[in-house]
Design a protein around this motif. Structure first.
Motif, PDB file in Angstrom:
ATOM      1  N   ALA A  52      -0.442 -12.069  -5.946  1.00 21.05           N
ATOM      2  CA  ALA A  52      -0.483 -12.818  -5.142  1.00 21.05           C
ATOM      3  C   ALA A  52       0.348 -13.078  -3.956  1.00 21.05           C
ATOM      4  O   ALA A  52       0.137 -13.255  -2.651  1.00 21.05           O
ATOM      5  N   LEU A  55      -0.050 -10.138  -1.646  1.00 17.64           N
ATOM      6  CA  LEU A  55      -0.706 -10.481  -0.473  1.00 17.64           C
ATOM      7  C   LEU A  55      -0.356 -11.347   0.618  1.00 17.64           C
ATOM      8  O   LEU A  55      -0.653 -11.008   1.653  1.00 17.64           O
ATOM      9  N   GLU A 132      -7.168  -7.132   0.555  1.00 16.22           N
ATOM     10  CA  GLU A 132      -7.517  -8.796   0.275  1.00 16.22           C
ATOM     11  C   GLU A 132      -8.713  -8.860  -0.511  1.00 16.22           C
ATOM     12  O   GLU A 132      -9.108  -9.752  -1.176  1.00 16.22           O
ATOM     13  N   TYR A 135      -8.379  -9.915  -4.054  1.00 13.72           N
ATOM     14  CA  TYR A 135      -8.098 -11.258  -4.421  1.00 13.72           C
ATOM     15  C   TYR A 135      -9.496 -11.643  -5.525  1.00 13.72           C
ATOM     16  O   TYR A 135      -9.081 -12.472  -6.570  1.00 13.72           O
ATOM     17  N   ARG A 136     -10.360 -10.705  -5.565  1.00 11.99           N
ATOM     18  CA  ARG A 136     -11.551 -11.218  -6.608  1.00 11.99           C
ATOM     19  C   ARG A 136     -11.011 -10.690  -8.088  1.00 11.99           C
ATOM     20  O   ARG A 136     -11.026 -11.750  -8.864  1.00 11.99           O
ATOM     21  N   LYS A 139      -8.311 -13.388  -9.101  1.00  9.21           N
ATOM     22  CA  LYS A 139      -9.019 -14.527  -9.648  1.00  9.21           C
ATOM     23  C   LYS A 139      -9.393 -14.511 -11.043  1.00  9.21           C
ATOM     24  O   LYS A 139      -9.441 -15.325 -11.811  1.00  9.21           O
TER      25      LYS A 139
ATOM     26  N   ILE B 146      -1.921 -18.321  -5.866  1.00 14.79           N
ATOM     27  CA  ILE B 146      -3.503 -17.558  -5.742  1.00 14.79           C
ATOM     28  C   ILE B 146      -4.126 -18.127  -4.544  1.00 14.79           C
ATOM     29  O   ILE B 146      -4.618 -17.670  -3.734  1.00 14.79           O
ATOM     30  N   LYS B 147      -4.202 -19.571  -4.839  1.00 14.00           N
ATOM     31  CA  LYS B 147      -5.038 -20.343  -4.091  1.00 14.00           C
ATOM     32  C   LYS B 147      -4.367 -20.193  -2.430  1.00 14.00           C
ATOM     33  O   LYS B 147      -5.148 -20.281  -1.614  1.00 14.00           O
ATOM     34  N   VAL B 149      -3.153 -17.636  -1.193  1.00 23.03           N
ATOM     35  CA  VAL B 149      -3.799 -16.338  -0.616  1.00 23.03           C
ATOM     36  C   VAL B 149      -5.249 -16.606   0.129  1.00 23.03           C
ATOM     37  O   VAL B 149      -5.367 -16.383   1.260  1.00 23.03           O
ATOM     38  N   GLU B 150      -5.878 -17.538  -0.447  1.00 29.25           N
ATOM     39  CA  GLU B 150      -7.174 -17.869   0.105  1.00 29.25           C
ATOM     40  C   GLU B 150      -7.017 -18.670   1.307  1.00 29.25           C
ATOM     41  O   GLU B 150      -7.792 -18.392   2.352  1.00 29.25           O
ATOM     42  N   ARG B 153      -6.134 -16.596   4.210  1.00 31.30           N
ATOM     43  CA  ARG B 153      -7.374 -15.774   4.702  1.00 31.30           C
ATOM     44  C   ARG B 153      -8.145 -16.692   5.452  1.00 31.30           C
ATOM     45  O   ARG B 153      -8.790 -16.258   6.625  1.00 31.30           O
TER      46      ARG B 153
END
Lengths: 177, 296
Positions: A52, A55, A132, A135-136, A139, B146-147, B149-150, B153
């Motif tokens: 993460a 990214l 990106e 990301y899936r 998660k 991880i959140k 990253v969202e 985006r």
């Protein structure tokens, strides 16, 4: 010599205790497997943070400098691969197959995510947009690990003793059991 | 003129927290109630949160049960008690990334989220270390990284590099690096909007848990002869925590009641407070011009 003899007798007592605690080699092997799986849980937890982070860095990096992103992706892939091998070796002896399977699924997905990011960095790769897409699986891997999180297995997504002043409360909870 | 209203909203609490975990070195001195709270700021056309709590789903529930956390409520319910909804929140300021402060970002779908870049980078670094060093990273949920990253985006992640003035009009951020966490920060609200304000409030995050950390006892002034005592947990430096406490007290003009520690159970003794049937409280620190009290 006195020290040595005291040491020897301490070891002897420990071995006697060990014999008492572990009734068989199987039991000892199961404990060993559990410890190995716990170790991989923590390693994968870190790998998810790492990929993460890669990214996030990818998004903020200039095209010419992806050295840190590459290093982070490589470390994530190394951890995922090592975890898959170790978990496969120990799954049969795991005290909880469900837990071991969750870790295996997380390791596989983490490896997939790292591969996607690595390939996006190739000359003909898809760049940030493709990266990106990882990301899936990230998660999904997180969901497997989070679902398996439990302090009693020695595997937890977070620890109260590492943040908001929780050590003593952990102690109270343990004492009350 | 008062620009902002400020409320401290409890979302859960532990009834019997060891004092030694709140005040460094206070061993064998019993327990006290420890609230878990976030802060809502309303004014100048903005609705902002300082921290968002944690989510009680999944491992969060297990964690709460094992550690005697009581009364957890969803932000939707907590915020509804003062007539707003999480969707209305446009800004979230994360004091740091520990899971009990940053663990519920998904509940605020329209907010821009501000966090110190150092907090994010150093937590990722800590997660890259061998498992035997996981103490350094275990306060942060990788799910929250991880959140981020969202959020990146979606264009909602704002990374800060230390101090930043007027992150919202009259609201300043100050970095407090290598203290309770790697990249903590505290928030100063200049509620009259002027640079040399006579109406400041300092939201201290986890840099101050209770008045005693600032040498106080709940009074406006420090106890005579008392010294600062750091909070019970620091991933980095107690020296930096003590020096940050000095900066916080200075920012509050020496008035300890102008510092708002979200884990302080005695806020209710100094500010109008409503206790709900579930034991959770809402404390009204101040009201902007024209704002109506939410607790009467």
């Amino acid at each position: 010599m006195l020290v040595c003899s005291t040491f020897s007798s301490s070891i002897g007592r420990l071995l006697d205790s060990a014999e008492f605690i572990f009734n068989s080699d199987d039991e000892l092997n199961r404990l060993s497997a559990q410890l190995a799986i716990s170790e991989q849980y923590t390693s994968l937890r870190g790998a998810l943070g790492l990929i993460a982070g890669a990214l996030l860095l990818y998004r903020s990096s200039r095209r010419s400098d992806f050295s840190y992103v590459i290093a982070m992706v490589q470390e994530t892939e190394r951890r995922a691969k090592a975890s898959l091998e170790i978990l496969a070796d120990h799954r049969e002896l795991a005290t909880s197959a469900r837990f071991a399977d969750a870790c295996i699924a997380a390791a596989s997905l983490t490896g997939t995510a790292a591969k996607m990011v690595r390939e996006s960095l190739l000359v003909n790769g898809g760049g940030l947009e493709q990266a990106e897409l990882a990301y899936r699986p990230i998660k999904e891997a997180y969901a497997f690990l989070a679902g398996a999180s439990g302090e009693h297995d020695g595997c937890s997504m977070v620890s109260f003793s590492s943040c908001c002043c929780g050590q003593a409360v952990v102690g109270q909870a343990e004492l009350s059991r | 003129m008062t620009d902002y209203s400020i409320w401290v909203l409890e979302y859960s609490y532990v009834p019997d927290y060891a004092l030694s975990s709140i005040i460094y070195g206070a061993h064998n001195r019993g327990t006290k109630r420890l609230p878990y709270s976030y802060v809502l700021i309303k004014g100048r056309g903005h609705l902002a949160m300082v921290d968002v709590g944690y989510n009680d789903k999944g491992w969060g529930k297990t964690f709460a049960q094992s550690l005697n956390v009581h009364g957890w409520r969803d932000p939707k319910e907590v915020l509804s008690r003062i007539g707003v909804s999480p969707e209305d929140v446009d800004t979230v300021l994360l004091s740091h990334l520990h899971f009990d402060h940053a663990g519920n970002l998904e509940s605020f779908p329209n907010a821009s989220v501000y966090v110190q870049e150092r907090e994010l980078v150093k937590n990722v670094w800590a997660m890259s270390l061998p498992s035997r060093l996981s103490f350094l990273s275990h306060g942060t949920d990788p799910g929250d990284v991880i959140k981020c990253v969202e959020l990146g985006r979606e264009g909602r992640l704002r990374l800060l590099d230390g101090d930043q003035q007027d992150v919202l009009p009259g609201i300043d951020i100050y970095g407090a690096f290598d203290t309770h966490s790697f990249g903590s920060m505290y928030v100063v609200i200049r509620n009259d909007g002027i640079r040399n304000s006579n109406d400041t409030w300092v939201l201290s995050g986890d840099l101050v848990y209770v008045y005693e950390n600032m040498g106080g006892d709940g009074s406006a002034k420090p106890v005579e002869g008392a010294r600062y005592t750091p909070v019970g947990f620091a991933i980095a430096s107690h020296a930096n925590l003590i020096l940050t406490t000095e900066r916080i007290v200075e920012a509050a003009g020496g008035d300890l009641r102008r510092v708002v520690p979200v884990h302080e159970d005695r806020l209710q003794e100094h500010f109008p407070t409503r206790t709900w049937k579930d034991g959770l409280r809402i404390t009204e620190i101040c009201l902007a011009d024209g704002e109506v009290s939410k607790i009467s």
